[in-house]
Design a protein around this motif. Structure first.
Motif, PDB file in Angstrom:
ATOM      1  N   ILE A 147      30.769  39.592  33.720  1.00 20.09           N
ATOM      2  CA  ILE A 147      31.834  40.366  33.091  1.00 20.09           C
ATOM      3  C   ILE A 147      32.814  40.796  34.172  1.00 20.09           C
ATOM      4  N   VAL A 148      34.066  40.440  33.996  1.00 21.86           N
ATOM      5  CA  VAL A 148      35.126  40.836  34.918  1.00 21.86           C
ATOM      6  C   VAL A 148      35.946  41.926  34.236  1.00 21.86           C
ATOM      7  N   VAL A 149      36.015  43.081  34.864  1.00 26.08           N
ATOM      8  CA  VAL A 149      36.723  44.242  34.307  1.00 26.08           C
ATOM      9  C   VAL A 149      38.074  44.364  35.000  1.00 26.08           C
ATOM     10  N   GLU A 150      39.125  44.495  34.207  1.00 25.71           N
ATOM     11  CA  GLU A 150      40.490  44.534  34.742  1.00 25.71           C
ATOM     12  C   GLU A 150      41.269  45.684  34.112  1.00 25.71           C
ATOM     13  N   GLY A 151      42.292  46.120  34.820  1.00 32.33           N
ATOM     14  CA  GLY A 151      43.184  47.144  34.300  1.00 32.33           C
ATOM     15  C   GLY A 151      44.637  46.768  34.528  1.00 32.33           C
ATOM     16  N   THR A 152      45.528  47.430  33.797  1.00 34.56           N
ATOM     17  CA  THR A 152      46.957  47.188  33.970  1.00 34.56           C
ATOM     18  C   THR A 152      47.724  48.496  33.813  1.00 34.56           C
ATOM     19  N   ASP A 153      48.847  48.585  34.548  1.00 36.21           N
ATOM     20  CA  ASP A 153      49.760  49.730  34.434  1.00 36.21           C
ATOM     21  C   ASP A 153      50.778  49.532  33.319  1.00 36.21           C
ATOM     22  N   SER A 154      50.846  48.333  32.775  1.00 32.25           N
ATOM     23  CA  SER A 154      51.857  48.029  31.777  1.00 32.25           C
ATOM     24  C   SER A 154      51.630  48.838  30.493  1.00 32.25           C
ATOM     25  N   PRO A 155      52.710  49.383  29.908  1.00 27.97           N
ATOM     26  CA  PRO A 155      52.547  50.146  28.671  1.00 27.97           C
ATOM     27  C   PRO A 155      52.202  49.265  27.474  1.00 27.97           C
ATOM     28  N   VAL A 156      52.434  47.960  27.622  1.00 29.05           N
ATOM     29  CA  VAL A 156      52.106  47.012  26.551  1.00 29.05           C
ATOM     30  C   VAL A 156      51.260  45.893  27.151  1.00 29.05           C
ATOM     31  N   PRO A 157      50.031  45.667  26.652  1.00 29.98           N
ATOM     32  CA  PRO A 157      49.148  44.655  27.239  1.00 29.98           C
ATOM     33  C   PRO A 157      49.479  43.245  26.763  1.00 29.98           C
ATOM     34  N   GLY A 158      50.748  42.865  26.843  1.00 29.84           N
ATOM     35  CA  GLY A 158      51.179  41.558  26.374  1.00 29.84           C
ATOM     36  C   GLY A 158      51.150  40.522  27.477  1.00 29.84           C
ATOM     37  N   VAL A 209      46.706  52.107  32.423  1.00 30.33           N
ATOM     38  CA  VAL A 209      46.982  52.441  31.022  1.00 30.33           C
ATOM     39  C   VAL A 209      45.977  51.743  30.112  1.00 30.33           C
ATOM     40  N   TYR A 210      45.668  50.509  30.453  1.00 29.15           N
ATOM     41  CA  TYR A 210      44.732  49.719  29.662  1.00 29.15           C
ATOM     42  C   TYR A 210      43.643  49.159  30.575  1.00 29.15           C
ATOM     43  N   VAL A 211      42.463  48.998  30.008  1.00 24.44           N
ATOM     44  CA  VAL A 211      41.348  48.299  30.659  1.00 24.44           C
ATOM     45  C   VAL A 211      40.815  47.260  29.678  1.00 24.44           C
ATOM     46  N   ARG A 212      40.493  46.095  30.205  1.00 24.31           N
ATOM     47  CA  ARG A 212      39.882  45.058  29.382  1.00 24.31           C
ATOM     48  C   ARG A 212      38.708  44.452  30.150  1.00 24.31           C
ATOM     49  N   ALA A 213      37.866  43.705  29.440  1.00 28.91           N
ATOM     50  CA  ALA A 213      36.759  42.991  30.075  1.00 28.91           C
ATOM     51  C   ALA A 213      36.734  41.564  29.542  1.00 28.91           C
ATOM     52  N   ARG A 214      36.524  40.621  30.441  1.00 25.40           N
ATOM     53  CA  ARG A 214      36.490  39.203  30.073  1.00 25.40           C
ATOM     54  C   ARG A 214      35.202  38.587  30.601  1.00 25.40           C
ATOM     55  N   LEU A 215      34.652  37.679  29.825  1.00 25.30           N
ATOM     56  CA  LEU A 215      33.407  37.014  30.197  1.00 25.30           C
ATOM     57  C   LEU A 215      33.724  35.664  30.830  1.00 25.30           C
ATOM     58  N   TYR A 216      33.182  35.449  32.034  1.00 29.27           N
ATOM     59  CA  TYR A 216      33.385  34.209  32.772  1.00 29.27           C
ATOM     60  C   TYR A 216      32.047  33.509  32.991  1.00 29.27           C
ATOM     61  N   ARG A 217      32.127  32.201  33.077  1.00 29.45           N
ATOM     62  CA  ARG A 217      30.978  31.428  33.531  1.00 29.45           C
ATOM     63  C   ARG A 217      31.153  31.185  35.031  1.00 29.45           C
ATOM     64  N   TYR A 218      30.137  31.526  35.794  1.00 30.19           N
ATOM     65  CA  TYR A 218      30.150  31.349  37.247  1.00 30.19           C
ATOM     66  C   TYR A 218      29.162  30.253  37.631  1.00 30.19           C
ATOM     67  N   ARG A 219      29.534  29.489  38.616  1.00 29.81           N
ATOM     68  CA  ARG A 219      28.591  28.556  39.253  1.00 29.81           C
ATOM     69  C   ARG A 219      28.900  28.511  40.732  1.00 29.81           C
ATOM     70  N   TYR A 220      27.873  28.194  41.529  1.00 30.85           N
ATOM     71  CA  TYR A 220      28.101  28.041  42.955  1.00 30.85           C
ATOM     72  C   TYR A 220      28.985  26.825  43.213  1.00 30.85           C
ATOM     73  N   ARG A 258      34.685  29.871  38.803  1.00 35.43           N
ATOM     74  CA  ARG A 258      34.511  30.547  37.533  1.00 35.43           C
ATOM     75  C   ARG A 258      35.490  30.029  36.495  1.00 35.43           C
ATOM     76  N   GLU A 259      35.032  30.052  35.245  1.00 36.30           N
ATOM     77  CA  GLU A 259      35.845  29.607  34.104  1.00 36.30           C
ATOM     78  C   GLU A 259      35.768  30.666  33.012  1.00 36.30           C
TER      79      GLU A 259
END
Length: 474
Positions: A340-351, A429-440, A455-456
């Motif tokens: 799980i990769v957790v990210e945030g943004t300062d943008s008032p609109v998560p577009g 302003v916003y936080v999201r989480a995305r699921l990635y597949r990792y391999r060495y 990662r994909e």
């Protein structure tokens, strides 16, 4: 009472107890430095709320009497200081009853923490530390030779740890039976270490040799612990060597180190030190050891039944004091690693125009170019739970939402658990989480890109989320 003590294990007793004290110190430090964000009064799973719905008889803890973050911190830091003193030899500098009381205080303090720790403390090595710590109370100090019965109980514990782990593998994933689990394990294990990438790229036939050797050590060698010396010492040393191999290849908190410490208690080091005569132990001590031995053997019924069952379970505690437990690890091995990769943004609109910045964790994989760090025996509890949450959203129930909320609030205690905060001046302003597949990566990919991971993106794990009333914003 020559039958009661084994003075030839005096050096092993010292190494065992001081090693155990050092691990106690690490465990208390882990609690002291992480509890506020995890289980504190404003934590993701607050202890006060848990205590209100929990029966004290099912979760004995001094915090049922009273809880505050200040008290929890005092218990954790005091435990760390006491453990450090015991590691330095304080237990041998005081009379036997006082030494036993100090070991009992360590056990009781950590039991109080584990029994209110909820999901964050639901790991097999918590019970293993408590069971080992309870036996350490009875092992004595420099006033008397180590009791034969307590040394036997430590071997019985080590037997259950190793044999239980071996059986759960054979009964679980097919790859353990066809010797191919290590084709995947180093890549998909919860917390890879700095050498895990290299272990993963060992030749396939060597991986099969590793698995076969593991089966021998976990399924055959444990029986030799009860053989006469020097056979028991050889068995213990084989287990220690296997555990050191696991230390090099992964990050399993104090599981491997604690198993090593327990195995030391089976080593006869008298050829190095000789046997120093000691006075007979007091009668009350003999009676207490006999009583606890009977208690442990009686309570071993359910762990033994679990070992013999085709439906064997891993890491099960059968009483609220964690006195005699079932153990095991990696009954199944994942073939694919998700993160799980957790990210945030300062943008008032998560577009589409929003710039997302990634939070970094201390131990778990994130930035593909970052080589995993060695942290064991220290336990990064949030990182471990993030690995479980990537396996199934069910593992994230109850704490992941509060975690995201605290990132949006810029909570300092939560941010201290992370390795990198991309918003040092103000929370996003916003936080999201995305699921990635990792391999060495392969050797070639590593040379060309400098990345240890590829990662994909798989899917969205949590859509962009914001506070209803963002703190400090219009």
């Amino acid at each position: 009472m020559e039958w009661f003590t084994a003075p030839e294990y005096g050096l092993s007793r010292i190494v065992f107890q001081r090693g155990l004290a050092a691990l106690y110190c690490v465990a208390f430090l882990s609690a002291a430095l992480q509890f506020r964000a995890l289980i504190g009064e404003r934590g993701m799973l607050p202890v006060p709320e848990y205590l209100r719905r929990t029966d004290p008889r099912r979760t004995p803890s001094l915090f049922h009497w009273r809880y505050s973050d200040r008290l929890f911190a005092a218990v954790a830091w005091s435990g760390a200081v006491l453990a450090l003193a015991m590691a330095a030899g304080a237990g041998d500098a005081v009379p036997l009853p006082v030494s036993m009381l100090l070991w009992l205080l360590l056990w009781g303090a950590y039991l109080s923490i584990v029994n209110v720790g909820q999901t964050w403390y639901a790991f097999g090595w918590e019970s293993l530390l408590l069971e080992t710590g309870f036996l350490a109370v009875l092992l004595g100090n420099d006033e008397t030779g180590p009791p034969v019965l307590v040394l036997f109980l430590l071997r019985w514990l080590l037997f259950r740890v190793e044999f239980g782990a071996g059986l759960i593998k054979l009964r679980g994933d097919r790859c353990w039976r066809d010797l191919t689990c290590l084709h995947h394990h180093h890549e998909t294990q919860p917390m890879p270490g700095p050498l895990s990438w290299f272990f993963h790229h060992l030749p396939g036939p060597l991986h099969k040799v590793e698995v076969a050797a593991n089966h021998v050590v976990q399924l055959g060698v444990p029986f030799l612990l009860f053989a006469p010396q020097p056979v028991a010492t050889v068995a213990a040393c084989l287990m220690i060597a296997t555990q050191l191999w696991l230390v090099l290849s992964g990050n399993f908190a104090w599981l491997n180190w604690l198993t090593i410490v327990i195995a030391v208690s089976a080593v006869d080091a008298s050829p190095l030190t000789g046997d120093r005569p000691r006075p007979d132990p007091p009668v009350w001590y003999v009676v207490l050891v006999l009583a606890v031995t009977v208690l442990v053997l009686v309570r071993s019924y359910r762990p033994v039944r679990n070992l013999l069952s085709r439906r064997q379970v891993m890491n099960r505690s059968y009483d609220p004091f964690h006195l005699v437990n079932s153990y095991g690890a990696f009954g199944t091995v994942g073939r694919v690693r998700y993160e799980i990769v957790v990210e945030g943004t300062d943008s008032p609109v998560p577009g589409p125009g929003a710039v997302w910045k990634e939070y970094g964790f201390k131990g778990k994989p994130g930035d593909p170019r970052r080589l995993p760090r060695p942290f064991a025996p220290y336990h990064l509890r949030l990182d471990w739970l993030m690995w479980f949450a990537a396996l199934s959203p069910g593992y994230a129930e109850g704490w992941f939402g509060p975690f995201v909320e605290r990132l949006l609030e810029g909570d300092r205690d939560t941010l201290r658990l992370l390795g990198h905060n991309p918003f040092p001046d103000a929370p996003p302003v916003y936080v999201r989480a995305r699921l990635y597949r990792y391999r060495y990566t392969t050797w070639r990919e590593l040379r060309e890109t400098g990345a240890w991971w590829h990662r994909e993106l798989v899917r969205e794990y949590l859509p962009p989320t914001r506070l209803r009333k963002p703190a400090g914003r219009d």
